[in-house]
Scaffold this motif. Structure first.
Motif, mmCIF file in Angstrom:
data_model
loop_
_atom_site.group_PDB
_atom_site.id
_atom_site.type_symbol
_atom_site.label_atom_id
_atom_site.label_comp_id
_atom_site.label_asym_id
_atom_site.label_seq_id
_atom_site.Cartn_x
_atom_site.Cartn_y
_atom_site.Cartn_z
ATOM 1 N N VAL A 1 0.832 -1.193 0.000
ATOM 2 C CA VAL A 1 0.000 0.000 0.000
ATOM 3 C C VAL A 1 0.880 1.262 0.000
ATOM 4 C CG1 VAL A 1 -1.647 1.356 1.367
ATOM 5 C CG2 VAL A 1 -1.986 -1.095 1.075
ATOM 6 N N ALA A 2 1.948 1.254 0.808
ATOM 7 C CA ALA A 2 2.862 2.407 0.837
ATOM 8 C C ALA A 2 3.519 2.615 -0.520
ATOM 9 C CB ALA A 2 3.922 2.217 1.913
ATOM 10 N N SER A 3 3.878 1.525 -1.190
ATOM 11 C CA SER A 3 4.521 1.615 -2.499
ATOM 12 C C SER A 3 3.585 2.248 -3.522
ATOM 13 C CB SER A 3 4.954 0.226 -2.974
ATOM 14 O OG SER A 3 5.890 -0.348 -2.060
ATOM 15 N N ILE A 4 2.322 1.853 -3.482
ATOM 16 C CA ILE A 4 1.336 2.468 -4.374
ATOM 17 C C ILE A 4 1.248 3.970 -4.095
ATOM 18 C CG2 ILE A 4 -1.129 2.576 -4.952
ATOM 19 C CD1 ILE A 4 -1.224 -0.462 -4.368
ATOM 20 N N GLY A 5 1.216 4.329 -2.807
ATOM 21 C CA GLY A 5 1.157 5.738 -2.422
ATOM 22 C C GLY A 5 2.358 6.527 -2.905
#
Length: 477
Positions: A132-136
């Motif tokens: 999720v952080a990578s997508i962000g």
């Protein structure tokens, strides 16, 4: 280009900028960070040391901004002017990568905040949290590449999201203040590992640096001030105000919970403390403020990271590639490298036992090197009486202030421990590849002095020691 009168900033606006640059993710983590390390007595001493040292450093920034207005390329410009090209590069690289790691801490805090409601996120270092952080990271990346900058309404929302939950937290804990609990915790409390007062204070040192990062930004607004003296006034008001908030957020939980209970909180620990006092709605209230605040701060600091690399390239301290812009006037190459580095550090949190604490401490350790160069340059300037043809009576005062600031930054590096010195070297040594690249482009000798070679050798030795330490388990992340 002249600044129009209507664009000039009032004392109130300048103070708001100081507060906004200093209040970030760190303040929401203070209860647990200090609860693990010490009780109220140790916390008070730690804040006295940190507040005094950072105030002196802020005064050095102000003095240099006035006496060396031509050095406007950033924090690293002072290191280059005073100590040469390679120290200037190390200062630029340290400030840049420290800011990148600080951005990683934002994502870790968002992930751990969500983990309080969605177990799959854990403490922010699970696979789903990293995904999720990578997508962000890349959503923000491509948004910025399109030329989206900080709009006024975003700044307003972020400022409100930061301050309102913090003020509410402080007011509520004042109402639930239990003197007997505060007394129980005062000297260190019960149920925690034994540690001397010095060890307790030392354990908080890098955390205090982290929450003050951004204090140097105040001097950057001088050309926009309606009255130049407002810069110093705004800095003092902002510094005192934010320091008061940090001290209260640190101390008040000791009057609501036992120290072991505070230390056991997940991050952001402000949410856990408030939930323990008023119920689950307290955690939701703080968590919403944290997420909005941190995402807004992440946008701002993403631009700062890219700008640092871009300006360093424009002043020949980094390869020319990173001094280029795309059609939207965004330093695209600098932004790409910044977010690749952020992505790699986010992935590395999977193997960390306490990802937020690691990123917090490593950000502080990397930032202290550039800060130390600034303080040392301020000392040299006053020592040589350079620029003191104007207002010579200020020289002795500035010499004392710069001396204290230099001692403070060096002390903080030592107090942080050998672990973070070695981890810093693990970044500085390979980072020097960018310096080799830049010098080759310019057709210049890589190192000009024997001091440059000694600094590089120390970085390489520290890097090798860090690799050995991590591989043998002596160093842990």
């Amino acid at each position: 280009m002249a600044i129009k009168a209507e664009q000039k900033l009032s004392l109130f606006a300048l103070t708001g900028m100081v507060v906004g640059s200093m209040v970030g993710a760190g303040i929401f983590s203070l209860p647990r960070t200090f609860g693990i390390a010490t009780g109220p007595f140790g916390a008070i001493i730690a804040w006295c040391i940190a507040g005094g040292g950072m105030y002196m450093l802020a005064r050095v920034f102000q003095s240099l901004a006035e006496r060396k207005p031509d050095l406007d390329a950033g924090v690293f410009a002072y290191a280059k002017e005073g100590f040469g090209d390679y120290p200037g590069f190390l200062s630029a690289f340290g400030y840049w990568i420290g800011s990148c790691i600080g951005n990683v801490s934002y994502w870790v805090l968002v992930k751990s905040t969500l983990g309080n409601f969605f177990p799959a996120f854990g403490d922010g270092n699970t696979l789903i949290a990293i995904l999720v952080a990578s997508i962000g990271i890349w959503l923000f990346h491509f948004m910025i590449l399109r030329g989206i900058q900080q709009a006024a309404f975003i700044n307003t929302v972020v400022t409100v999201a930061k301050i309102i939950p913090i003020i509410a937290f402080i007011i509520i804990l004042f109402f639930f203040f239990k003197l007997d609990l505060f007394r129980l915790n005062f000297w260190g409390g019960e149920g925690m590992p034994e540690a001397t007062l010095l060890q307790q204070i030392q354990a908080t040192m890098l955390a205090t640096v982290f929450v003050f990062i951004g204090i140097e930004g105040a001097s950057n607004y001088s050309r926009y001030a309606q009255t130049r003296s407002d810069i110093g006034t705004a800095t003092i008001i902002g510094f005192i105000g934010v320091s008061a908030l940090m001290v209260l957020v640190t101390l008040l939980p000791y009057a609501a919970l036992t120290r072991p209970e505070i230390a056991a909180m997940s991050q952001p620990s402000m949410a856990g403390v408030l939930a323990a006092v008023v119920g689950p709605w307290g955690a939701v209230f703080i968590s919403i403020g944290v997420i909005v605040s941190v995402l807004g701060a992440y946008l701002a600091w993403s631009l700062v990271c890219a700008e640092v690399l871009y300006v360093a390239a424009r002043t020949d301290d980094m390869p020319q590639l990173f001094g280029t812009e795309n059609q939207n006037k965004v330093p695209a190459a600098a932004l790409w490298l910044t977010n690749i580095v952020v992505q790699l550090f986010v992935i590395s949190t999977y193997w960390s036992r306490d990802a937020f604490a690691l990123m917090l401490n490593l950000t502080s350790a990397m930032s202290l090197i550039p800060y130390m160069f600034v303080a040392a340059f301020g000392f040299l300037l006053a020592r040589r009486a350079e620029t003191y043809e104007v207002r010579p009576h200020e020289r002795n005062r500035d010499l004392i202030i710069a001396s204290i600031a230099a001692f403070y930054t060096f002390f903080m590096i030592v107090a942080g421990g050998i672990k973070f010195v070695l981890l810093s070297a693990l970044l500085y040594a390979p980072g020097t590849i960018l310096y080799f690249w830049a010098r080759r482009e310019q057709g210049k000798q890589v190192f000009n002095t024997s001091v440059d070679w000694l600094i590089f050798a120390a970085a390489v030795i520290g890097c090798i020691a860090a690799i050995i330490g991590l591989s043998t388990g002596y160093l842990t992340i």
